[in-house]
Enzyme design. Structure first.
Site, PDB file in Angstrom:
ATOM      1  N   CYS A  13       0.524   3.488   3.024  1.00  0.00           N
ATOM      2  CA  CYS A  13       1.207   2.961   4.211  1.00  0.00           C
ATOM      3  C   CYS A  13       2.698   3.274   4.162  1.00  0.00           C
ATOM      4  CB  CYS A  13       0.994   1.455   4.332  1.00  0.00           C
ATOM      5  SG  CYS A  13      -0.730   0.994   4.612  1.00  0.00           S
TER       6      CYS A  13
ATOM      7  N   CYS B 199       0.841  -1.201   0.000  1.00  0.00           N
ATOM      8  CA  CYS B 199       0.000   0.000   0.000  1.00  0.00           C
ATOM      9  C   CYS B 199       0.877   1.253   0.000  1.00  0.00           C
ATOM     10  CB  CYS B 199      -0.888  -0.030   1.241  1.00  0.00           C
ATOM     11  SG  CYS B 199      -1.702   1.521   1.619  1.00  0.00           S
TER      12      CYS B 199
END
Length: 135
Positions: free
Chosen positions: A47, A44
């Site tokens: 993230c 991600c």
């Protein structure tokens, strides 16, 4: 300095929360993506941007941080029945998500706000402006 950092995944989450509640308060949980084996970084991109500043802010604050991975991309994306999406105390809609945690569940939450940050500096500004790690 953070009293402790605990790590968990879907399978170990319940035990890790039990450990968290016994650790020094305040308690925080950050949900993030598993590392992609081909890059060694979370799958991600939000993230990748947000979790390091969260970890650094937690390290400067009292308490304990629980870092939880939601699984590989295939287990999370497009899976409305993922355990963290359907858990009544969590109801995650995305990663990263940062929670302030009490024995009764989440007391504060940053989710879409973290996803909207375009840089680590934006994450730091968000954490500062919301006072998330302030007692």
């Amino acid at each position: 300095m953070a009293g402790k950092i605990i790590t968990a995944n879907v399978e170990t989450f319940a035990a890790a929360v039990a450990e968290l509640t016994k650790a020094p308060a305040p308690h925080y949980i950050v949900f993030t993506a598993d590392n992609d084996p081909s890059t060694g970084k979370p799958w991600c991109p939000d993230c990748v941007r947000a979790v390091p500043p969260i970890q650094a802010a937690a390290a400067r604050s009292p308490g304990t941080l629980l870092e939880v991975t939601v699984g590989p991309r295939s287990a999370w994306k497009g899976n409305p029945s993922h355990p963290f999406r359907v858990d009544p105390q969590l109801k995650l809609t995305g990663v990263p998500t940062l929670l302030a945690w009490s024995p009764s569940g989440a007391t504060r939450r940053l989710g879409p706000e973290l996803e909207a940050c375009s840089s680590a500096e934006d994450v730091n500004s968000l954490l500062s402006s919301t006072g998330f790690f302030s007692p």
